[in-house]
Design a protein around this motif. Sequence first.
Motif, PDB file in Angstrom:
ATOM      1  N   ASP A   1       0.818  -1.214   0.000  1.00  0.00           N
ATOM      2  CA  ASP A   1       0.000   0.000   0.000  1.00  0.00           C
ATOM      3  C   ASP A   1       0.848   1.259   0.000  1.00  0.00           C
ATOM      4  OD1 ASP A   1      -2.172  -1.644  -0.022  1.00  0.00           O
ATOM      5  OD2 ASP A   1      -2.692  -1.367   2.088  1.00  0.00           O
ATOM      6  N   SER A   2       1.962   1.254   0.737  1.00  0.00           N
ATOM      7  CA  SER A   2       2.846   2.427   0.743  1.00  0.00           C
ATOM      8  C   SER A   2       3.446   2.666  -0.630  1.00  0.00           C
ATOM      9  CB  SER A   2       3.964   2.230   1.767  1.00  0.00           C
ATOM     10  OG  SER A   2       3.447   2.128   3.068  1.00  0.00           O
TER      11      SER A   2
ATOM     12  N   LEU B   1      -2.263   0.116 -12.487  1.00  0.00           N
ATOM     13  CA  LEU B   1      -2.055   1.566 -12.442  1.00  0.00           C
ATOM     14  C   LEU B   1      -1.531   2.074 -13.781  1.00  0.00           C
ATOM     15  CD1 LEU B   1      -2.105   4.179 -10.844  1.00  0.00           C
ATOM     16  CD2 LEU B   1       0.168   3.586  -9.923  1.00  0.00           C
TER      17      LEU B   1
ATOM     18  N   MET C   1       2.247   1.739  -3.620  1.00  0.00           N
ATOM     19  CA  MET C   1       1.260   2.184  -4.596  1.00  0.00           C
ATOM     20  C   MET C   1       0.802   3.611  -4.337  1.00  0.00           C
ATOM     21  SD  MET C   1       1.429  -0.279  -6.595  1.00  0.00           S
ATOM     22  CE  MET C   1       0.374   0.555  -7.774  1.00  0.00           C
ATOM     23  N   ALA C   2       0.678   3.996  -3.069  1.00  0.00           N
ATOM     24  CA  ALA C   2       0.302   5.379  -2.755  1.00  0.00           C
ATOM     25  C   ALA C   2       1.383   6.346  -3.219  1.00  0.00           C
ATOM     26  CB  ALA C   2       0.057   5.520  -1.254  1.00  0.00           C
ATOM     27  N   ASP C   3       2.647   5.985  -3.002  1.00  0.00           N
ATOM     28  CA  ASP C   3       3.735   6.862  -3.424  1.00  0.00           C
ATOM     29  C   ASP C   3       3.844   6.903  -4.942  1.00  0.00           C
ATOM     30  OD1 ASP C   3       5.928   8.577  -2.474  1.00  0.00           O
ATOM     31  OD2 ASP C   3       7.218   7.115  -3.476  1.00  0.00           O
TER      32      ASP C   3
ATOM     33  N   SER D   1      -0.714  -4.910  -9.363  1.00  0.00           N
ATOM     34  CA  SER D   1      -1.189  -3.554  -9.075  1.00  0.00           C
ATOM     35  C   SER D   1      -0.496  -2.514  -9.949  1.00  0.00           C
ATOM     36  CB  SER D   1      -0.968  -3.221  -7.594  1.00  0.00           C
ATOM     37  OG  SER D   1      -1.750  -4.050  -6.768  1.00  0.00           O
TER      38      SER D   1
ATOM     39  N   GLU E   1       1.353   6.652  -7.092  1.00  0.00           N
ATOM     40  CA  GLU E   1       0.300   7.570  -7.563  1.00  0.00           C
ATOM     41  C   GLU E   1       0.695   9.011  -7.331  1.00  0.00           C
ATOM     42  OE1 GLU E   1      -3.544   6.886  -8.030  1.00  0.00           O
ATOM     43  OE2 GLU E   1      -3.687   4.843  -7.235  1.00  0.00           O
ATOM     44  N   ALA E   2       1.289   9.299  -6.179  1.00  0.00           N
ATOM     45  CA  ALA E   2       1.716  10.673  -5.885  1.00  0.00           C
ATOM     46  C   ALA E   2       2.813  11.120  -6.844  1.00  0.00           C
ATOM     47  CB  ALA E   2       2.202  10.761  -4.444  1.00  0.00           C
TER      48      ALA E   2
END
Length: 459
Positions: free
Chosen positions: A181-182, A226, A184-186, A222, A188-189
């Motif tokens: 999760d960390s 994305l 994929m969040a980074d 994932s 996207e950012a």
Amino acid sequence: MSPTPVPAPCDTLVHGAHLVVDRDLEIPGGWIALRDGRVAAVGGPADPLPAAAARIDAGGRLVTPGLINTHHHMYQNLTRAYAPAINGSLFDWLTALYPVWAQLDVDDVEVSTYVAIVELLMGGCTTSSDHLYVHPRPGFLDAQVRAARTLGFRFVATRGSMTRSVEDGGLPPASVVQDHDSIMADAEAAIAAHHDPAPGAMTRVALAPCSPFSVSERIMVSSAELSERTGVRLHTHLAEDHDEDDYCAEVYGCRPVEYLERVGWAGERTWLAHFIYPSEEEVARLGRAGVGATQCPSSNMMIGHGTMDALRWRELGLTVGLGCDGSASTDSASMWMETRNALLLGRLRNGPASMRARDALDLATRGSAACLGWEDEIGHLRPGACADLVVWETHPVALAGALTDPVEGWLRTGPARAWHTLVAGRVLVRDGEPVAPALAEVLTAHRRAAVRLQAAALG
């Protein structure tokens, strides 16, 4: 070809060159006019020179499109020729170096990226991707983008990742892996902050889980999802070592290429690093799917475990470009040298009639551009292309007697260096020296960082 009309004056005129415009267009005594970061026109000695705000006399030197590096690990120049790792296999040197890289901080990444880009510019590279897959602390990709923008370099920053540590059956220590999760969040950012899909972009972002033996299947799936949603490209190491075949068979129950297909990566947005040990049927299968791959000649020879058959892979339908790989394995980052070594490896593997200097140049320009999905704008110098080019210099002693073919002479003699390197029409190397006012200060900071990292690892 007839010159294209140029609004007068153009920004920069490079003249008096043997000009390589594209794989099928060369102009002895040619000139190239640049305007607003683009190629405005090209012409020959019989065509009138357009007016220009600035002129660069190539002095009869070879001018080519800028070389394009499609695989690198820039932070690794902090551990060049690192003694505990220099004589091992791929897995040996990774195991030795991961604990060193676990100590990286944001400043280390910024100075190592700055130094790497300057080195690439001096070797005639005008666009590079970078595969940054260790993230023990936040902010690393942002630091890379800052360095590239400071220098005015065209850059594809990849948000690399590792999720499988030694405790999970992988190679890296737990300190350099992250959870799904960390990551994929980074990712996207990073895409939101830095990816510019527009024509003429200076910064783009790709997703780059490190390898089958260092990331989970979930992160691969994932990342593919994305990529599909955002249009960014995908990059990873694949089929680099026979140990990888054994690992994939044991963990995933299949060969590396089958695994790539299973996780949704067999498509036109994917390019692979190394790709040494697939079968020809697997190469053809991925070629039909639109996948590209990068040969890293010096790295392959330094580690000593094989190299892809670049021209054969291309015959089978795969897009093939070149890369220098990380400085910890090759200890240098000259795309001229990688282009020359691609020529030598091709001839060593398939005989003296199999590969010419123009074939190697095509891999380093058009081929590399296609790996990055950017062949419309970079890798050639036709009107409308990005104004990324190199005026090459080889010492007259080395060139003495090389009269009949300037492109063959460029790779068969040498070493060659970039006399002038232009990116988006800006001169970033002039008269053989980088135009980087902060370089001395950055090199001092780089040495401090290298000493700190290596001293900590060696006790």
